[in-house]
Write a protein that holds these residues in place. Structure first.
Motif, PDB file in Angstrom:
ATOM      1  N   ARG A 251       3.733  -2.354  -6.205  1.00  0.00           N
ATOM      2  CA  ARG A 251       3.031  -1.673  -5.503  1.00  0.00           C
ATOM      3  C   ARG A 251       2.963  -0.179  -6.326  1.00  0.00           C
ATOM      4  O   ARG A 251       3.566  -0.478  -7.339  1.00  0.00           O
ATOM      5  CB  ARG A 251       3.946  -1.043  -4.335  1.00  0.00           C
ATOM      6  N   THR A 252       2.006   0.490  -5.953  1.00  0.00           N
ATOM      7  CA  THR A 252       1.936   1.902  -6.718  1.00  0.00           C
ATOM      8  C   THR A 252       2.764   2.928  -5.909  1.00  0.00           C
ATOM      9  O   THR A 252       2.739   2.646  -4.453  1.00  0.00           O
ATOM     10  CB  THR A 252       0.312   2.437  -6.911  1.00  0.00           C
ATOM     11  N   PHE A 253       2.992   4.015  -6.393  1.00  0.00           N
ATOM     12  CA  PHE A 253       3.797   5.113  -5.950  1.00  0.00           C
ATOM     13  C   PHE A 253       2.985   6.411  -6.366  1.00  0.00           C
ATOM     14  O   PHE A 253       2.868   6.589  -7.693  1.00  0.00           O
ATOM     15  CB  PHE A 253       5.132   5.246  -6.717  1.00  0.00           C
ATOM     16  N   GLY A 254       2.445   6.878  -5.441  1.00  0.00           N
ATOM     17  CA  GLY A 254       1.561   8.114  -5.873  1.00  0.00           C
ATOM     18  C   GLY A 254       0.249   7.758  -6.507  1.00  0.00           C
ATOM     19  O   GLY A 254      -0.174   8.631  -7.517  1.00  0.00           O
ATOM     20  N   GLY A 255      -0.094   6.410  -6.272  1.00  0.00           N
ATOM     21  CA  GLY A 255      -1.238   5.976  -7.462  1.00  0.00           C
ATOM     22  C   GLY A 255      -0.790   5.613  -8.869  1.00  0.00           C
ATOM     23  O   GLY A 255      -1.526   4.973  -9.515  1.00  0.00           O
TER      24      GLY A 255
END
Length: 506
Positions: A251-255
């Protein structure tokens, strides 16, 4: 035979190029020690994008000219065209694309434009590869794709043998530099966590085999407008994924890719060795969101028989896509001593890079003082044990609206310190427990510039410092939040990150 004669004529490959003999060549000699970095006061900061697709990728549609025009419109100074490695691309499209690149260079003399490749890394994922545009760039690119692309030679799947082929590819590039066939080459791993294909030891092996070529990874992926999952990060482990990654790494976190966003994670683990491993950002554009252009109808085997698609046509209706135009949302800003192809490549190689989203910050100046000339991003200072080290940061805040019509506001800037502990005992280790936010700064008032300073007193051990900043709309304490599957909103969760500066203690 014609293609083989083409490659041999330029002296880049020998008779073994079509077979496996070249793969067994000797490792490149160790690179010479890097000279002192340029004076931070003399640097030019140029924005760019190293991951751009055109109609010559099997899944994209825009022309080279359209991508370059968009990059200029959004303030870019340099771009790399990186169409996918593919049998049809290698067979039909390399020289055709290059003709378009040459036309675009002539029409846009202020844009530094490369033709590179999105390399299907044997046993790995994708990576940007490009060569200095001053000597034999297209011959080197064509030879490289033919010899080492996983789609072309069937080495995509995870295996020890295919990992060895990826390292042979790096040694091949290094060897071409040594013999003067090309002047420079770079490799940057793309969307590293998306499918879990890259392993920590592969990154270490790339870096240690060719540290002057394999220099880093995308800190934040492109395709940020994918409403389901920013960057296309909505996957689960597959048959070629490394089993050591946790579920959140997909997943991404803040993009930003989890490998970068996780405090004390993979990026920090690599930096803990005291060696450069830099982050970048880009658009990874295939189809631009909001554009009225569409690909004309073609038979299903069109790409395989042509290596590209006809020019897109105007549909009259804005289209919704996962990608932003080059420079519209994400950008990689490099500090170069000269506005030139080699200058930009040397800046990336040296880690003089910060990356930003949505125009959150328009300029950034970071200097670390510890005796002698100060160091900026990617650099290092050398101090005596017990000395003080001062970090000075100047951030120019947004003053103009972005695509949404809003002027983004920086809510917080974090200064992060990480310990340097030396070579990793575990080549697959991906944590650095001694990393923390040492101070956070909040802009006061509405001024256009934030200037702050932090002093490390009586330093005893080597460390590095790096920066990040946020608009503050979504965070878990100080940390970015995992992007919501099915409801990602990139313009409402903006971050920037800067590459580290090392402090050596003697």
């Amino acid at each position: 035979m014609a293609r083989r004669r083409f490659l041999q004529r330029l002296g880049l490959v020998g008779a073994a190029a079509a077979g496996s003999g070249l793969l067994a060549g000797p490792a490149a000699a160790a690179p010479k020690p890097s000279p002192p970095g340029p004076d931070p006061r003399a640097l030019h900061w140029l924005a760019g994008d190293h991951h751009v697709h055109t109609q010559y990728s099997y899944d994209a549609m825009h022309t080279v000219a359209q991508q370059v025009a968009a990059g200029r419109r959004h303030g870019l100074d340099w771009m790399v065209i990186t169409d996918h490695g593919h049998v049809a691309h290698e067979k039909f499209a390399v020289e055709t694309t290059y003709a378009d690149v040459l036309k675009a260079r002539a029409a846009n003399p202020s844009m530094l434009l490369w033709q590179g490749l999105e390399w299907n890394v044997p046993s790995g994922e994708h990576a940007t590869v490009f060569f200095d545009a001053t000597k034999n760039e297209i011959a080197a690119l064509h030879a490289f794709e033919k010899l080492f692309d996983g789609n072309v030679n069937g080495t995509n799947h995870t295996s020890d043998a295919n990992e060895a082929t990826a390292l042979a590819a790096l040694r091949w590039m290094s060897g071409q530099i040594d013999r003067g066939a090309i002047d420079s080459a770079l490799m940057i791993a793309n969307h590293p966590g998306r499918n879990g294909r890259y392993t920590p030891h592969e990154f270490r092996n790339y870096r240690d085999t060719a540290p002057h070529i394999a220099v880093g990874m995308e800190g934040s992926p492109g395709a940020q407008n994918d409403g389901g999952h920013r960057g296309g990060y909505g996957n689960a482990p597959g048959g070629d994924s490394w089993t050591g990654w946790p579920s959140e790494s997909y997943r991404t976190f803040g993009g930003f890719d989890w490998m970068t966003a996780k405090l004390g994670g993979l990026w920090d683990a690599l930096l803990a060795e005291g060696k450069g491993w830099w982050i970048t950002s880009n658009s990874d554009i295939h189809q631009a969101n909001g554009s009225r252009l569409v690909r004309p109808d073609t038979p299903g085997d069109w790409y395989d028989t042509h290596g590209g698609y006809p020019d897109p046509v105007d549909s009259g209706t804005p289209q919704e896509h996962a990608d932003f135009w080059p420079g519209e949302f994400s950008r990689t800003v490099v500090g170069t001593a000269s506005r030139s192809f080699r200058g930009v490549m040397d800046a990336i190689r040296g880690g003089r890079v910060w990356v930003g989203m949505g125009g959150l910050v328009s300029a950034l100046d970071v200097r670390v003082h510890g005796g002698g000339r100060p160091a900026t991003l990617g650099g290092r200072v050398r101090v005596r044990r017990g000395d003080d080290v001062t970090v000075q940061i100047t951030a120019h805040l947004a003053t103009a609206p972005n695509t949404t019509g809003r002027i983004p506001r920086l809510a917080r800037l974090d200064l992060i310190r990480g310990a340097v502990t030396g070579p990793a005992a575990d080549r697959d280790g991906f944590t650095n427990p001694d990393v923390s936010v040492v101070e956070s700064f909040t802009p006061r008032g509405r001024g256009p510039v934030l200037h702050v300073e932090h002093r490390f007193r009586n330093v005893r051990d080597p460390f590095y410092v790096r920066l990040r900043g946020t608009d503050g709309h979504r965070s878990n304490g100080l940390e970015p939040m995992m992007d919501v599957q099915g409801a990602a909103a990139p313009w409402d969760d903006l971050w920037f990150y800067a590459n580290p500066i090392f402090v050596d203690v003697v």
